[in-house]
Design a protein around this motif. Structure first.
Motif, PDB file in Angstrom:
ATOM      1  N   MET A   1     -16.052   4.590  -0.697  1.00 15.97           N
ATOM      2  CA  MET A   1     -15.506   3.667   0.136  1.00 15.97           C
ATOM      3  C   MET A   1     -14.673   2.504   0.166  1.00 15.97           C
ATOM      4  O   MET A   1     -15.109   1.942  -1.709  1.00 15.97           O
ATOM      5  N   PRO A   2     -12.896   2.682  -0.292  1.00 18.20           N
ATOM      6  CA  PRO A   2     -12.384   1.801  -1.121  1.00 18.20           C
ATOM      7  C   PRO A   2     -13.122   0.126  -0.599  1.00 18.20           C
ATOM      8  O   PRO A   2     -13.688  -0.742  -0.168  1.00 18.20           O
ATOM      9  N   ASN A   3     -13.071  -1.117  -1.523  1.00 15.23           N
ATOM     10  CA  ASN A   3     -13.496  -2.381  -1.635  1.00 15.23           C
ATOM     11  C   ASN A   3     -12.262  -3.059  -1.728  1.00 15.23           C
ATOM     12  O   ASN A   3     -10.817  -2.146  -2.043  1.00 15.23           O
ATOM     13  N   PRO A   4     -12.528  -4.122  -1.352  1.00  9.30           N
ATOM     14  CA  PRO A   4     -11.027  -5.035  -1.264  1.00  9.30           C
ATOM     15  C   PRO A   4     -10.120  -5.026  -2.677  1.00  9.30           C
ATOM     16  O   PRO A   4      -9.034  -4.694  -1.546  1.00  9.30           O
ATOM     17  N   PRO A   5     -10.052  -5.325  -3.247  1.00  7.18           N
ATOM     18  CA  PRO A   5      -9.089  -5.021  -4.440  1.00  7.18           C
ATOM     19  C   PRO A   5      -8.149  -3.751  -4.286  1.00  7.18           C
ATOM     20  O   PRO A   5      -7.504  -3.823  -4.123  1.00  7.18           O
ATOM     21  N   LEU A   6      -9.094  -2.656  -4.346  1.00  2.68           N
ATOM     22  CA  LEU A   6      -8.099  -1.174  -4.282  1.00  2.68           C
ATOM     23  C   LEU A   6      -7.992  -1.124  -2.171  1.00  2.68           C
ATOM     24  O   LEU A   6      -6.362  -0.599  -2.693  1.00  2.68           O
ATOM     25  N   ILE A   7      -8.247  -1.786  -1.494  1.00  2.00           N
ATOM     26  CA  ILE A   7      -7.390  -1.936  -0.553  1.00  2.00           C
ATOM     27  C   ILE A   7      -6.235  -3.439  -0.248  1.00  2.00           C
ATOM     28  O   ILE A   7      -5.282  -2.800   0.268  1.00  2.00           O
ATOM     29  N   VAL A   8      -6.296  -3.542  -1.221  1.00  2.00           N
ATOM     30  CA  VAL A   8      -5.559  -4.898  -1.187  1.00  2.00           C
ATOM     31  C   VAL A   8      -4.198  -4.199  -2.163  1.00  2.00           C
ATOM     32  O   VAL A   8      -2.867  -4.728  -1.709  1.00  2.00           O
ATOM     33  N   TRP A   9      -4.544  -3.268  -3.355  1.00  2.00           N
ATOM     34  CA  TRP A   9      -3.055  -2.511  -2.941  1.00  2.00           C
ATOM     35  C   TRP A   9      -2.906  -1.436  -3.063  1.00  2.00           C
ATOM     36  O   TRP A   9      -1.573  -1.117  -2.895  1.00  2.00           O
ATOM     37  N   ILE A  10      -3.808  -0.981  -1.965  1.00  2.00           N
ATOM     38  CA  ILE A  10      -3.168   0.435  -1.204  1.00  2.00           C
ATOM     39  C   ILE A  10      -2.237  -0.381  -0.030  1.00  2.00           C
ATOM     40  O   ILE A  10      -1.067  -0.442   0.318  1.00  2.00           O
ATOM     41  N   ALA A  11      -2.367  -1.639   0.149  1.00  3.93           N
ATOM     42  CA  ALA A  11      -1.396  -2.415   1.485  1.00  3.93           C
ATOM     43  C   ALA A  11      -0.082  -2.489   0.844  1.00  3.93           C
ATOM     44  O   ALA A  11       0.783  -2.596   1.670  1.00  3.93           O
ATOM     45  N   SER A  12      -0.283  -3.648  -0.038  1.00  2.27           N
ATOM     46  CA  SER A  12       0.341  -3.960  -1.062  1.00  2.27           C
ATOM     47  C   SER A  12       1.617  -2.909  -1.526  1.00  2.27           C
ATOM     48  O   SER A  12       3.166  -3.514  -1.424  1.00  2.27           O
ATOM     49  N   SER A  13       0.903  -2.122  -1.565  1.00  2.00           N
ATOM     50  CA  SER A  13       1.881  -0.939  -2.622  1.00  2.00           C
ATOM     51  C   SER A  13       2.634   0.170  -1.282  1.00  2.00           C
ATOM     52  O   SER A  13       3.895  -0.317  -1.387  1.00  2.00           O
ATOM     53  N   LEU A  14       2.334   0.381  -0.450  1.00  2.00           N
ATOM     54  CA  LEU A  14       3.292   0.661   1.424  1.00  2.00           C
ATOM     55  C   LEU A  14       4.283  -0.092   1.627  1.00  2.00           C
ATOM     56  O   LEU A  14       4.576   0.411   1.827  1.00  2.00           O
ATOM     57  N   LEU A  15       3.668  -1.323   1.251  1.00  2.00           N
ATOM     58  CA  LEU A  15       4.609  -2.427   1.641  1.00  2.00           C
ATOM     59  C   LEU A  15       6.362  -2.076   1.227  1.00  2.00           C
ATOM     60  O   LEU A  15       6.790  -2.956   1.623  1.00  2.00           O
ATOM     61  N   LYS A  16       5.431  -1.892  -0.248  1.00  2.00           N
ATOM     62  CA  LYS A  16       6.668  -2.652  -0.979  1.00  2.00           C
ATOM     63  C   LYS A  16       7.316  -1.125  -0.674  1.00  2.00           C
ATOM     64  O   LYS A  16       8.859  -1.121  -1.000  1.00  2.00           O
ATOM     65  N   LEU A  17       6.702   0.078  -0.350  1.00  2.00           N
ATOM     66  CA  LEU A  17       8.089   0.742   0.064  1.00  2.00           C
ATOM     67  C   LEU A  17       8.605  -0.010   1.731  1.00  2.00           C
ATOM     68  O   LEU A  17       9.983   0.523   1.827  1.00  2.00           O
ATOM     69  N   ILE A  18       8.574  -0.773   2.506  1.00  2.00           N
ATOM     70  CA  ILE A  18       9.321  -1.597   3.402  1.00  2.00           C
ATOM     71  C   ILE A  18      10.118  -2.046   3.134  1.00  2.00           C
ATOM     72  O   ILE A  18      11.829  -2.515   3.385  1.00  2.00           O
ATOM     73  N   PHE A  19       9.825  -3.037   1.944  1.00  2.00           N
ATOM     74  CA  PHE A  19      10.183  -4.402   0.981  1.00  2.00           C
ATOM     75  C   PHE A  19      10.341  -3.635  -0.140  1.00  2.00           C
ATOM     76  O   PHE A  19       9.816  -4.672  -1.038  1.00  2.00           O
ATOM     77  N   PRO A  20      11.941  -2.748  -0.835  1.00  2.00           N
ATOM     78  CA  PRO A  20      11.789  -2.269  -1.601  1.00  2.00           C
ATOM     79  C   PRO A  20      12.614  -3.031  -2.844  1.00  2.00           C
ATOM     80  O   PRO A  20      12.987  -3.420  -4.210  1.00  2.00           O
ATOM     81  N   THR A  21      13.384  -4.858  -2.155  1.00  2.00           N
ATOM     82  CA  THR A  21      13.791  -5.508  -3.091  1.00  2.00           C
ATOM     83  C   THR A  21      13.825  -7.087  -2.580  1.00  2.00           C
ATOM     84  O   THR A  21      12.779  -7.121  -1.229  1.00  2.00           O
ATOM     85  N   GLY A  22      14.068  -7.713  -3.198  1.00  2.00           N
ATOM     86  CA  GLY A  22      13.805  -9.520  -3.052  1.00  2.00           C
ATOM     87  C   GLY A  22      12.868  -9.704  -3.405  1.00  2.00           C
ATOM     88  O   GLY A  22      11.973  -9.442  -3.910  1.00  2.00           O
ATOM     89  N   GLY A  23      12.783 -11.090  -2.885  1.00  2.00           N
ATOM     90  CA  GLY A  23      11.350 -12.086  -3.506  1.00  2.00           C
ATOM     91  C   GLY A  23      10.279 -11.089  -2.802  1.00  2.00           C
ATOM     92  O   GLY A  23       8.984 -11.100  -3.519  1.00  2.00           O
ATOM     93  N   ILE A  24       9.971 -11.026  -1.239  1.00  2.00           N
ATOM     94  CA  ILE A  24       8.602 -10.248  -0.915  1.00  2.00           C
ATOM     95  C   ILE A  24       8.778  -8.967  -2.108  1.00  2.00           C
ATOM     96  O   ILE A  24       7.225  -8.598  -2.407  1.00  2.00           O
ATOM     97  N   SER A  25       9.389  -7.715  -2.004  1.00  2.00           N
ATOM     98  CA  SER A  25       9.304  -6.899  -2.823  1.00  2.00           C
ATOM     99  C   SER A  25       8.103  -7.463  -3.949  1.00  2.00           C
ATOM    100  O   SER A  25       7.165  -6.774  -5.301  1.00  2.00           O
ATOM    101  N   THR A  26       9.067  -8.538  -4.658  1.00  2.00           N
ATOM    102  CA  THR A  26       8.145  -9.437  -6.088  1.00  2.00           C
ATOM    103  C   THR A  26       7.311  -9.462  -5.901  1.00  2.00           C
ATOM    104  O   THR A  26       5.890  -9.213  -6.762  1.00  2.00           O
ATOM    105  N   VAL A  27       7.067 -10.281  -4.649  1.00  2.00           N
ATOM    106  CA  VAL A  27       5.128 -10.868  -4.878  1.00  2.00           C
ATOM    107  C   VAL A  27       4.602  -9.588  -4.942  1.00  2.00           C
ATOM    108  O   VAL A  27       3.289  -9.884  -4.716  1.00  2.00           O
ATOM    109  N   LEU A  28       4.819  -8.864  -3.279  1.00  2.00           N
ATOM    110  CA  LEU A  28       3.735  -7.216  -3.414  1.00  2.00           C
ATOM    111  C   LEU A  28       3.936  -6.782  -5.095  1.00  2.00           C
ATOM    112  O   LEU A  28       2.655  -6.538  -5.041  1.00  2.00           O
TER     113      LEU A  28
END
Length: 100
Positions: A22-49
């Motif tokens: 089962m995914p542990n917290p770092p892997l869950i954060v990686w999956i979530a932030s990678s998926l959010l990068k698809l929604i926010f491909p540019t800008g400051g939010i993308s850099t943080v993600l």
């Protein structure tokens, strides 16, 4: 039970074969932030993600490398750690965005 090379590579301390968990917290954060990068491909939010995804996957790989339940998981952590570092060196991440 005889301790074979297969057992050392794929079995945990309880004798169970472990390839995935089962995914542990770092892997869950990686999956979530990678998926959010698809929604926010540019800008400051993308850099943080992007940095959040990198840091969480680096952390997951480091934990697997040193605390993995068997040799397979430790090698997997090593391979991912090298891949994450290499992707930063080259400047392209797994989703094809410029990481630099």
């Amino acid at each position: 039970m005889k301790n074979t090379l297969f057992d050392k590579i794929f079995r945990d301390s309880n004798g169970k074969i472990v390839l995935a968990q089962m995914p542990n917290p770092p892997l869950i954060v990686w999956i979530a932030s990678s998926l959010l990068k698809l929604i926010f491909p540019t800008g400051g939010i993308s850099t943080v993600l992007d940095w959040l995804a990198f840091g969480s996957l680096f952390t997951w790989a480091w934990l697997e490398l040193f605390q993995g339940v068997n040799y397979f998981r430790r090698v997997l952590g090593f391979v991912v750690l090298i891949g994450v570092i290499a992707s930063r060196t080259v400047g392209i991440d797994a989703l094809g965005y410029n990481a630099l």
